[in-house]
Write an enzyme that holds these catalytic residues in place. Structure first.
Site, PDB file in Angstrom:
ATOM      1  N   ASP A 105       0.732  -1.098   0.080  1.00  0.00           N
ATOM      2  CA  ASP A 105       0.176  -0.100  -0.045  1.00  0.00           C
ATOM      3  C   ASP A 105       0.732   1.146  -0.073  1.00  0.00           C
ATOM      4  OD1 ASP A 105      -2.471   1.337  -0.198  1.00  0.00           O
ATOM      5  OD2 ASP A 105      -2.627   1.331   1.977  1.00  0.00           O
ATOM      6  N   ASP A 151      -3.857  -4.595  -4.976  1.00  0.00           N
ATOM      7  CA  ASP A 151      -3.307  -3.216  -5.104  1.00  0.00           C
ATOM      8  C   ASP A 151      -1.668  -3.176  -5.781  1.00  0.00           C
ATOM      9  OD1 ASP A 151      -5.435  -2.244  -4.556  1.00  0.00           O
ATOM     10  OD2 ASP A 151      -4.944  -1.450  -2.692  1.00  0.00           O
ATOM     11  N   ASN A 235     -13.206  -2.985  -3.681  1.00  0.00           N
ATOM     12  CA  ASN A 235     -13.708  -1.865  -4.299  1.00  0.00           C
ATOM     13  C   ASN A 235     -15.136  -2.118  -4.317  1.00  0.00           C
ATOM     14  OD1 ASN A 235     -14.164   0.438  -6.627  1.00  0.00           O
ATOM     15  ND2 ASN A 235     -12.248   0.917  -5.247  1.00  0.00           N
TER      16      ASN A 235
END
Length: 374
Positions: A105, A151, A235
């Site tokens: 992240d 991610d 998401n």
């Protein structure tokens, strides 16, 4: 806006769909958390939504393993899946998320991990991935679907202007390649995370995404096999949008159905499989956000659908990767706790706005599971 299956020929995929004829394993820890939401609806005299919670407790979710100290979650999940497969008589597909890449992240920080730099890479290999491999090797009686590093590729493609992400990229590439190589078991299906249509689905990003995925797979070795890719993890994009939002105007991937269709040809050009699972655990309602950059505890939203679909020939299954009710961070919905913490008020909203396929259970009784005494 929806496309018919005939608009896009089915890709040639010789391997069987691991979700076909199997049930996504129910996480007993997650099902137990839902008791709080059930109690909230009972206290409000809302038996319809209380019975929807009972239904949710019978649906499989992926189990996240975000730390070395949390590796025990693998043992608990494997044990629960075995119990269901043996006592319940239903073949299982065990959904897991491998999520501990060094400098995780790098662009946001809400879900920053425990590992960093070259020392973190060593620990990732020796203490984390090798422990996964050891457990999966001893669980040849089960089928696994494993999400690889949410991610990470998104940051590699779009956030290299950030020094932290640029420095992390070669380390993360090596880490992910190592994980792919070590988890090459016949019963393990690997799905690399490729973010969602609002991040990587733009026309300029589609070929870059496929190229980045190809680079990592090739680093793992010529014999490396993956099942495919996972989109929309944590998401809120719908699989097939009922309304095309204004902020999607210039994007060919305005929903996850179109993202899979748009990206598939570029993956095939890289020699990669064009198979997908799509996270539909939380789906925003029309008009819930003004831009894709609103990613944290988006509201209003509801529980999404699960299971096989014939609406897109590239999709293995719609799944719940992010356990609905777990916070994205201290942002978005009022009163949201830290990332990963349980947020009961948010879960209440998700149940109230659930997809029509989440029907109320026939009874208020707690669902029977081999691991959950009644």
């Amino acid at each position: 806006m929806r496309r018919d299956v005939d608009d896009c020929p089915a890709p040639g995929q010789p391997d069987p769909n691991p979700f076909e004829g199997r049930r996504l394993t129910v996480s007993h820890g997650y099902a137990a958390q839902l008791e709080q939401t059930y109690d909230s609806f009972i206290a409000a005299n809302d038996t319809i939504n209380a019975r929807k919670v009972r239904t949710a407790q019978t649906l499989g979710t992926f189990v996240w393993v975000p730390t070395i100290s949390g590796l025990g979650a693998l043992d608990a999940t494997i044990s629960a899946a075995r119990a269901e497969q043996i006592q319940g008589g239903v073949d299982q597909v065990v959904g897991l998320v491998l999520y501990n890449v060094p400098d995780r992240d790098c662009s946001a920080g809400e879900s920053a991990g425990e590992l960093s730099g070259t020392d973190g890479l060593r620990r990732y290999k020796d203490e984390y991935v090798d422990a996964w491999a050891d457990r999966l090797r001893r669980a040849s009686d089960l089928t696994f679907a494993i999400v690889i590093e949410p991610d990470a590729i998104g940051n590699m493609v779009t956030n290299q202007a950030l020094p932290f992400c640029a420095e992390a990229k070669p380390i993360q590439e090596e880490a992910m390649a190592y994980a792919l190589k070590k988890l090459q078991f016949d019963n393990v299906n690997l799905y690399i995370d490729i973010s969602h249509g609002g991040w990587l689905g733009w026309a300029d990003n589609l070929p870059l995404t496929a190229q980045q995925a190809g680079t990592i797979v090739r680093m793992a070795g010529n014999d490396t096999k993956i099942r495919g890719f996972v989109t929309n993890v944590s998401n809120y994009n719908p699989f097939q949008a009922e309304v095309r939002e204004d902020y999607t105007e210039w994007n060919p991937s305005w929903d996850e159905d179109n993202y899979a269709r748009s990206l598939a040809p570029f993956l095939e050009q890289e020699g990669l499989p064009s198979r997908f699972i799509i996270d539909q655990s939380r789906v925003h309602l029309p008009g819930a956000r003004e831009e894709w950059g609103e990613w944290c505890n988006v509201y209003p939203a509801g529980l999404g659908q699960q299971g096989l679909t014939d609406a897109n020939p590239y999709v293995d299954s719609l799944v719940w990767v992010k356990p609905p009710g777990e916070s994205d961070g201290q942002c978005g919905f009022p009163g949201a706790p830290r990332a990963g913490a349980w947020h009961n008020d948010y879960m209440i909203m998700l149940v109230e706005n659930a997809h029509e396929s989440i029907v109320p259970a026939a009874s208020l009784d707690r669902p029977r599971q081999p691991w959950w005494p009644n």
